[in-house]
Design an enzyme around this catalytic site. Structure first.
Site, mmCIF file in Angstrom:
data_model
loop_
_atom_site.group_PDB
_atom_site.id
_atom_site.type_symbol
_atom_site.label_atom_id
_atom_site.label_comp_id
_atom_site.label_asym_id
_atom_site.label_seq_id
_atom_site.Cartn_x
_atom_site.Cartn_y
_atom_site.Cartn_z
ATOM 1 N N ASN A 68 0.855 -1.186 0.000
ATOM 2 C CA ASN A 68 0.000 0.000 0.000
ATOM 3 C C ASN A 68 0.900 1.248 0.000
ATOM 4 O OD1 ASN A 68 -1.368 2.299 1.139
ATOM 5 N ND2 ASN A 68 -3.055 0.949 1.689
ATOM 6 N N HIS A 73 1.095 6.196 1.858
ATOM 7 C CA HIS A 73 1.889 7.122 2.670
ATOM 8 C C HIS A 73 3.039 7.776 1.915
ATOM 9 C CE1 HIS A 73 -0.792 6.585 5.859
ATOM 10 N NE2 HIS A 73 -0.601 5.281 5.882
ATOM 11 N N HIS A 76 -5.485 3.728 -1.743
ATOM 12 C CA HIS A 76 -6.829 4.057 -1.254
ATOM 13 C C HIS A 76 -7.197 5.466 -1.700
ATOM 14 C CE1 HIS A 76 -9.603 4.219 2.594
ATOM 15 N NE2 HIS A 76 -10.247 4.582 1.494
ATOM 16 N N ARG A 105 -9.337 8.071 -1.023
ATOM 17 C CA ARG A 105 -10.297 8.465 0.013
ATOM 18 C C ARG A 105 -11.188 9.585 -0.508
ATOM 19 N NH1 ARG A 105 -8.867 6.553 5.470
ATOM 20 N NH2 ARG A 105 -10.591 7.848 6.104
ATOM 21 N N ARG A 138 -7.055 12.792 0.964
ATOM 22 C CA ARG A 138 -5.988 13.262 1.863
ATOM 23 C C ARG A 138 -4.600 12.784 1.438
ATOM 24 N NH1 ARG A 138 -7.103 9.822 7.347
ATOM 25 N NH2 ARG A 138 -9.119 10.836 7.188
ATOM 26 N N GLU A 198 -8.333 0.458 -3.094
ATOM 27 C CA GLU A 198 -9.103 0.448 -1.854
ATOM 28 C C GLU A 198 -10.067 1.618 -1.902
ATOM 29 O OE1 GLU A 198 -7.713 1.018 2.344
ATOM 30 O OE2 GLU A 198 -6.201 -0.339 1.537
ATOM 31 N N THR A 204 -8.168 3.489 8.331
ATOM 32 C CA THR A 204 -9.387 2.677 8.335
ATOM 33 C C THR A 204 -9.504 1.953 9.682
ATOM 34 O OG1 THR A 204 -8.865 2.297 6.018
ATOM 35 C CG2 THR A 204 -10.707 1.059 6.923
ATOM 36 N N GLU A 256 -10.769 -9.523 2.892
ATOM 37 C CA GLU A 256 -9.516 -9.157 3.560
ATOM 38 C C GLU A 256 -9.850 -9.028 5.036
ATOM 39 O OE1 GLU A 256 -7.202 -5.901 1.932
ATOM 40 O OE2 GLU A 256 -6.237 -5.560 3.870
ATOM 41 N N HIS A 301 -3.586 -4.609 7.711
ATOM 42 C CA HIS A 301 -3.725 -3.457 8.611
ATOM 43 C C HIS A 301 -2.850 -3.631 9.842
ATOM 44 C CE1 HIS A 301 -5.233 0.198 10.322
ATOM 45 N NE2 HIS A 301 -5.813 0.429 9.159
HETATM 46 N N1 PXP Z 1 -5.638 -3.115 4.059
HETATM 47 C C1 PXP Z 1 -6.616 -2.206 4.181
HETATM 48 C C2 PXP Z 1 -7.990 -2.588 3.749
HETATM 49 C C3 PXP Z 1 -6.342 -0.906 4.664
HETATM 50 O O1 PXP Z 1 -7.348 -0.021 4.802
HETATM 51 C C4 PXP Z 1 -5.032 -0.559 4.981
HETATM 52 C C5 PXP Z 1 -4.710 0.838 5.406
HETATM 53 O O2 PXP Z 1 -4.900 1.721 4.356
HETATM 54 C C6 PXP Z 1 -4.037 -1.544 4.828
HETATM 55 C C7 PXP Z 1 -4.375 -2.821 4.394
HETATM 56 C C8 PXP Z 1 -2.612 -1.251 5.158
HETATM 57 O O3 PXP Z 1 -2.496 -0.969 6.504
HETATM 58 P P1 PXP Z 1 -1.109 -0.469 7.083
HETATM 59 O O4 PXP Z 1 -0.803 0.830 6.413
HETATM 60 O O5 PXP Z 1 -1.363 -0.348 8.545
HETATM 61 O O6 PXP Z 1 -0.104 -1.535 6.741
#
Ligand code: PXP
Length: 237
Positions: free
Chosen positions: A7, A10, A43, A45, A49, A70, A101, A151, A191
């Protein structure tokens, strides 16, 4: 062996801190791919953001692995996703004020709406996954409306403060994953997974893919993105 979806939200968070053009999420995605990830997750959003509309167009055009978008079930976002055509969408709940999330999506609560949305994506050949807590009722509901991929939210497991609660949360995830797999579902998880807590989840037999963002991007600040992805991939394997 479980796959790794990275992901890259960030990377965009860092860009937004200055409102300029760097670092670019697409550049990150291409490095993650070279390092051996199996899919790219972003994602979009509702408040934009981090990842924005231009990013997802660029990602769709240029990445070579699978693109997992996402998203919430907000009609505007659903429309964008249908037009974009990612390989997969992962449907998540979304609250404006949350830092990330916070919980899983309630398939039970939004069953009718989700059935309609799933049909729209399936017509376009886009796979649908739902991000849910480790809860059998949610799994039943997903099966009922024709969703084949889930998931499982690993947030509670990753936040658990002591051994007893970590074990309790892990068991919930393992039991739910095994139950869903026994119903022929594809099971992903994610997550809060990091370099210390990922192994146990990766060891759940049959788990398909782990989606990880924050810990990889954090480590990349110190050792570089390619190495951070390679290290995570090695741990999972
Ligand atoms: N999976 C989903 C569905 C998420 O919402 C997120 C966070 O955006 C992640 C995985 C990744 O989470 P993390 O950034 O804590 O590894």
């Amino acid at each position: 062996m479980p796959k790794l979806g990275v992901n890259i939200d960030h990377v965009a968070t860092l860009r937004q801190a200055r409102g300029g053009r760097e670092p670019e999420p697409i550049e990150a995605a291409l490095i993650c791919e070279k390092a051996g990830c199996d899919s790219i997750v972003a994602h979009l959003r509702e408040d934009r953001r981090h990842i924005n509309d231009g990013d997802i167009v660029e990602l769709r055009k240029r990445i070579n692995t699978r693109f997992n978008l996402e998203m919430s079930i907000n009609p505007e976002i659903v429309d964008i996703a249908l037009k974009l055509g990612p390989d997969q969408v992962t449907l998540v709940p979304e609250k404006r004020q949350e830092l990330t999330t916070e919980g899983g999506l309630s398939v039970v609560k939004f069953e009718k709406k989700l059935a309609k949305i799933t049909a729209l994506f399936n017509e376009k050949g886009i796979d649908v996954s739902v991000f849910i807590g480790p809860d059998k009722n949610e799994i039943h509901s997903a099966i009922y409306i024709g969703i084949r991929t889930i998931e499982i939210h690993t947030g509670e497991y990753s936040l658990a403060k002591d051994k007893k609660s970590t074990n309790r949360e892990f068991k919930k995830i393992k039991d739910s994953a095994e139950y869903a797999m026994s119903k022929d579902m594809i099971v992903n998880a994610g997550h809060g997974l990091n370099y210390t807590n990922v192994k146990r989840i990766a060891n759940i037999k049959g788990i398909n893919e782990l989606n990880i963002g924050h810990s990889i991007i954090s480590r990349a600040v110190f050792i570089g993105l390619r190495k951070a992805v390679q290290d995570m991939k090695a741990l999972i394997q």
